[in-house]
Design a protein around this motif. Sequence first.
Motif, PDB file in Angstrom:
ATOM      1  N   LEU A 149      -3.758 -10.490 -19.994  1.00 18.32           N
ATOM      2  CA  LEU A 149      -4.672 -10.703 -21.118  1.00 18.32           C
ATOM      3  C   LEU A 149      -4.305 -12.043 -21.737  1.00 18.32           C
ATOM      4  O   LEU A 149      -3.127 -12.312 -22.000  1.00 18.32           O
ATOM      5  N   THR A 150      -5.291 -12.896 -21.979  1.00 14.02           N
ATOM      6  CA  THR A 150      -4.996 -14.251 -22.459  1.00 14.02           C
ATOM      7  C   THR A 150      -5.337 -14.413 -23.933  1.00 14.02           C
ATOM      8  O   THR A 150      -6.294 -13.816 -24.440  1.00 14.02           O
ATOM      9  N   ASP A 151      -4.525 -15.249 -24.597  1.00 19.33           N
ATOM     10  CA  ASP A 151      -4.767 -15.668 -25.986  1.00 19.33           C
ATOM     11  C   ASP A 151      -4.938 -14.463 -26.909  1.00 19.33           C
ATOM     12  O   ASP A 151      -5.896 -14.370 -27.681  1.00 19.33           O
ATOM     13  N   VAL A 152      -3.982 -13.548 -26.853  1.00 20.51           N
ATOM     14  CA  VAL A 152      -4.029 -12.318 -27.646  1.00 20.51           C
ATOM     15  C   VAL A 152      -3.376 -12.568 -29.008  1.00 20.51           C
ATOM     16  O   VAL A 152      -2.304 -13.188 -29.094  1.00 20.51           O
ATOM     17  N   LYS A 153      -4.015 -12.093 -30.070  1.00 20.40           N
ATOM     18  CA  LYS A 153      -3.428 -12.225 -31.404  1.00 20.40           C
ATOM     19  C   LYS A 153      -2.099 -11.480 -31.455  1.00 20.40           C
ATOM     20  O   LYS A 153      -1.918 -10.445 -30.818  1.00 20.40           O
ATOM     21  N   ILE A 154      -1.164 -12.006 -32.255  1.00 12.77           N
ATOM     22  CA  ILE A 154       0.183 -11.451 -32.275  1.00 12.77           C
ATOM     23  C   ILE A 154       0.187  -9.966 -32.675  1.00 12.77           C
ATOM     24  O   ILE A 154       0.957  -9.166 -32.130  1.00 12.77           O
ATOM     25  N   GLY A 155      -0.695  -9.593 -33.591  1.00 12.33           N
ATOM     26  CA  GLY A 155      -0.768  -8.183 -33.981  1.00 12.33           C
ATOM     27  C   GLY A 155      -1.151  -7.293 -32.822  1.00 12.33           C
ATOM     28  O   GLY A 155      -0.554  -6.230 -32.605  1.00 12.33           O
ATOM     29  N   ALA A 156      -2.137  -7.736 -32.065  1.00 15.59           N
ATOM     30  CA  ALA A 156      -2.573  -6.966 -30.897  1.00 15.59           C
ATOM     31  C   ALA A 156      -1.485  -6.934 -29.834  1.00 15.59           C
ATOM     32  O   ALA A 156      -1.248  -5.901 -29.193  1.00 15.59           O
ATOM     33  N   ALA A 157      -0.792  -8.060 -29.637  1.00 17.20           N
ATOM     34  CA  ALA A 157       0.271  -8.115 -28.634  1.00 17.20           C
ATOM     35  C   ALA A 157       1.377  -7.121 -28.950  1.00 17.20           C
ATOM     36  O   ALA A 157       1.881  -6.416 -28.060  1.00 17.20           O
ATOM     37  N   ALA A 179       4.827  -4.071 -21.417  1.00 13.26           N
ATOM     38  CA  ALA A 179       3.950  -5.228 -21.602  1.00 13.26           C
ATOM     39  C   ALA A 179       4.824  -6.446 -21.816  1.00 13.26           C
ATOM     40  O   ALA A 179       5.694  -6.457 -22.696  1.00 13.26           O
ATOM     41  N   ALA A 180       4.615  -7.458 -21.004  1.00 13.06           N
ATOM     42  CA  ALA A 180       5.357  -8.711 -21.142  1.00 13.06           C
ATOM     43  C   ALA A 180       4.633  -9.608 -22.137  1.00 13.06           C
ATOM     44  O   ALA A 180       3.421  -9.817 -22.036  1.00 13.06           O
ATOM     45  N   VAL A 181       5.379 -10.130 -23.093  1.00 10.08           N
ATOM     46  CA  VAL A 181       4.808 -11.020 -24.106  1.00 10.08           C
ATOM     47  C   VAL A 181       5.716 -12.239 -24.248  1.00 10.08           C
ATOM     48  O   VAL A 181       6.858 -12.252 -23.783  1.00 10.08           O
ATOM     49  N   ALA A 182       5.222 -13.265 -24.898  1.00  9.64           N
ATOM     50  CA  ALA A 182       6.007 -14.488 -25.091  1.00  9.64           C
ATOM     51  C   ALA A 182       7.126 -14.265 -26.093  1.00  9.64           C
ATOM     52  O   ALA A 182       7.039 -13.391 -26.971  1.00  9.64           O
ATOM     53  N   ARG A 183       8.189 -15.053 -25.938  1.00  8.20           N
ATOM     54  CA  ARG A 183       9.231 -15.054 -26.964  1.00  8.20           C
ATOM     55  C   ARG A 183       8.592 -15.428 -28.306  1.00  8.20           C
ATOM     56  O   ARG A 183       7.789 -16.340 -28.386  1.00  8.20           O
ATOM     57  N   GLY A 184       8.959 -14.728 -29.316  1.00  2.00           N
ATOM     58  CA  GLY A 184       8.420 -15.015 -30.637  1.00  2.00           C
ATOM     59  C   GLY A 184       7.399 -13.999 -31.108  1.00  2.00           C
ATOM     60  O   GLY A 184       7.059 -13.954 -32.298  1.00  2.00           O
ATOM     61  N   VAL A 185       6.898 -13.151 -30.196  1.00  5.32           N
ATOM     62  CA  VAL A 185       5.902 -12.151 -30.596  1.00  5.32           C
ATOM     63  C   VAL A 185       6.532 -11.095 -31.490  1.00  5.32           C
ATOM     64  O   VAL A 185       6.031 -10.775 -32.577  1.00  5.32           O
ATOM     65  N   VAL A 186       7.675 -10.546 -31.060  1.00 11.04           N
ATOM     66  CA  VAL A 186       8.323  -9.476 -31.828  1.00 11.04           C
ATOM     67  C   VAL A 186       8.771  -9.990 -33.192  1.00 11.04           C
ATOM     68  O   VAL A 186       8.626  -9.306 -34.212  1.00 11.04           O
ATOM     69  N   GLU A 187       9.298 -11.227 -33.217  1.00 10.51           N
ATOM     70  CA  GLU A 187       9.761 -11.794 -34.494  1.00 10.51           C
ATOM     71  C   GLU A 187       8.618 -12.295 -35.362  1.00 10.51           C
ATOM     72  O   GLU A 187       8.812 -12.588 -36.547  1.00 10.51           O
ATOM     73  N   ILE A 215       5.106 -16.756 -33.644  1.00  8.31           N
ATOM     74  CA  ILE A 215       3.980 -17.444 -33.003  1.00  8.31           C
ATOM     75  C   ILE A 215       2.703 -16.657 -33.296  1.00  8.31           C
ATOM     76  O   ILE A 215       2.746 -15.431 -33.440  1.00  8.31           O
ATOM     77  N   PRO A 216       1.551 -17.335 -33.397  1.00  4.73           N
ATOM     78  CA  PRO A 216       0.324 -16.622 -33.772  1.00  4.73           C
ATOM     79  C   PRO A 216      -0.348 -15.873 -32.621  1.00  4.73           C
ATOM     80  O   PRO A 216      -1.048 -14.888 -32.843  1.00  4.73           O
ATOM     81  N   ARG A 217      -0.156 -16.352 -31.391  1.00  3.68           N
ATOM     82  CA  ARG A 217      -0.853 -15.763 -30.242  1.00  3.68           C
ATOM     83  C   ARG A 217       0.048 -15.783 -29.010  1.00  3.68           C
ATOM     84  O   ARG A 217       0.986 -16.572 -28.929  1.00  3.68           O
ATOM     85  N   SER A 218      -0.284 -14.923 -28.047  1.00  7.20           N
ATOM     86  CA  SER A 218       0.482 -14.874 -26.804  1.00  7.20           C
ATOM     87  C   SER A 218      -0.392 -14.316 -25.700  1.00  7.20           C
ATOM     88  O   SER A 218      -1.275 -13.483 -25.950  1.00  7.20           O
ATOM     89  N   ASP A 219      -0.156 -14.768 -24.474  1.00  6.12           N
ATOM     90  CA  ASP A 219      -0.698 -14.043 -23.325  1.00  6.12           C
ATOM     91  C   ASP A 219       0.134 -12.778 -23.153  1.00  6.12           C
ATOM     92  O   ASP A 219       1.310 -12.729 -23.528  1.00  6.12           O
TER      93      ASP A 219
END
Length: 400
Positions: free
Chosen positions: A41-49, A63-71, A74-78
């Motif tokens: 899934l591309t360009d997902v809002k951090i809340g949704a991720a 679900a694999a997410v970018a570093r920074g999602v849990v903290e 960052i605003p968005r992540s694949d």
Amino acid sequence: MNRILLIKDIDDAVYELQKIGVSSQGINVMAPKTLGLSIKLTDVKIGAANILKQEMLSIGGDAAVARGVVEGSIPRSDVILLGEVDKIKKLIKKLDHQTIFGLPVIKKDLELFLDQLLRKEDKSIDCRGKKILLDSTKIVGILNITPDSFSDGNEFLNPEKAVKHALQMIDEGADLIDIGGESTRPGAKKIIIEEEKKRVVPIIEEIRKKMDVPISIDTYKSEVADAAIRAGASVINDISALRFDPQMINILQKYDDVPIILMHMQGNPETMQENPFYKDTIEEILDFFKERINFCLSNGISRNRIIIDPGIGFGKRHEDNLIVLKKISEFHCFDVPVLLGASRKSFINRIYSSSPEDRLAGSLAASSLAFANKVDFVRVHDVKEQKRFLDVLKAIRNIK
């Protein structure tokens, strides 16, 4: 003998479970568990991720997410969802009541992907009343009425010879004949509309008198497309994906039973191989098709009339062509038929030194990838050899 079982799709899963005597209820429960999926899934809002990550973990997936999602830095992540079909089904159910962060759109896409994966009936495409059943990879035979095409330029300028070759390809197993009157090889020059019509219209008329196999007109010019359809063509194959001639969309609106093949290309035939560049080849081509498909839908062209072609050799580096071939299955995400045109292309010459006529082995290798990844059409020069090759693969696949 104990072994790792090869299960490639839901039909394989059902067959293997039936073979050992699993109940029909058990098959319904267990078949989806045999299919591991990785859904990007591309360009997902951090809340949704974060929600997707937690929900997948709660049902035994991940679900694999970018570093920074849990903290939350960052605003968005694949996001890459990891789990079997049954886990994705559970995730969809968990998203039923989610109305924030774009999750309803994600849920809809997940439902589409599962429908594609689990769908049992074969799709078809209607070419002006002639249906092509998409139960296996179909063959598009190439007929170039040009003096300068890269492989068969000047070979079929004679009308009698062109018609004879078209009928031969149909006899050898072509499901559709693609006729072009202007070369689109790298560096090719444009020709005037009247010359293009003069080349293709009489050929189409003669073929139509003798055979009812669908004919596609390979052109980006609306006047040529209109004349070809009146002569008997039933599909438009536009290398510009409706970008070069703003009137082409009007032709599709005029003939509402004519499918359109949308091809990806950077630049135009004269300039496309002058330093093409991609940061993410697949992502950028998919973004292109998303925009072009939405353009069609917004202009009244229904999804069931659209075919996409990633455009091997059109505005692409050697590595881009190979990446497209390797990842060809990802083009199914739009739920429209996919066409691959790799026959005799110059990328093969980069792998082993060869003239266009000596690239059958490479062309068959590309078709094997197409078949394995359920690509709907291959556009080819060597119809007899391709047909026999695909028939063997189909016989092997269908054996139980």
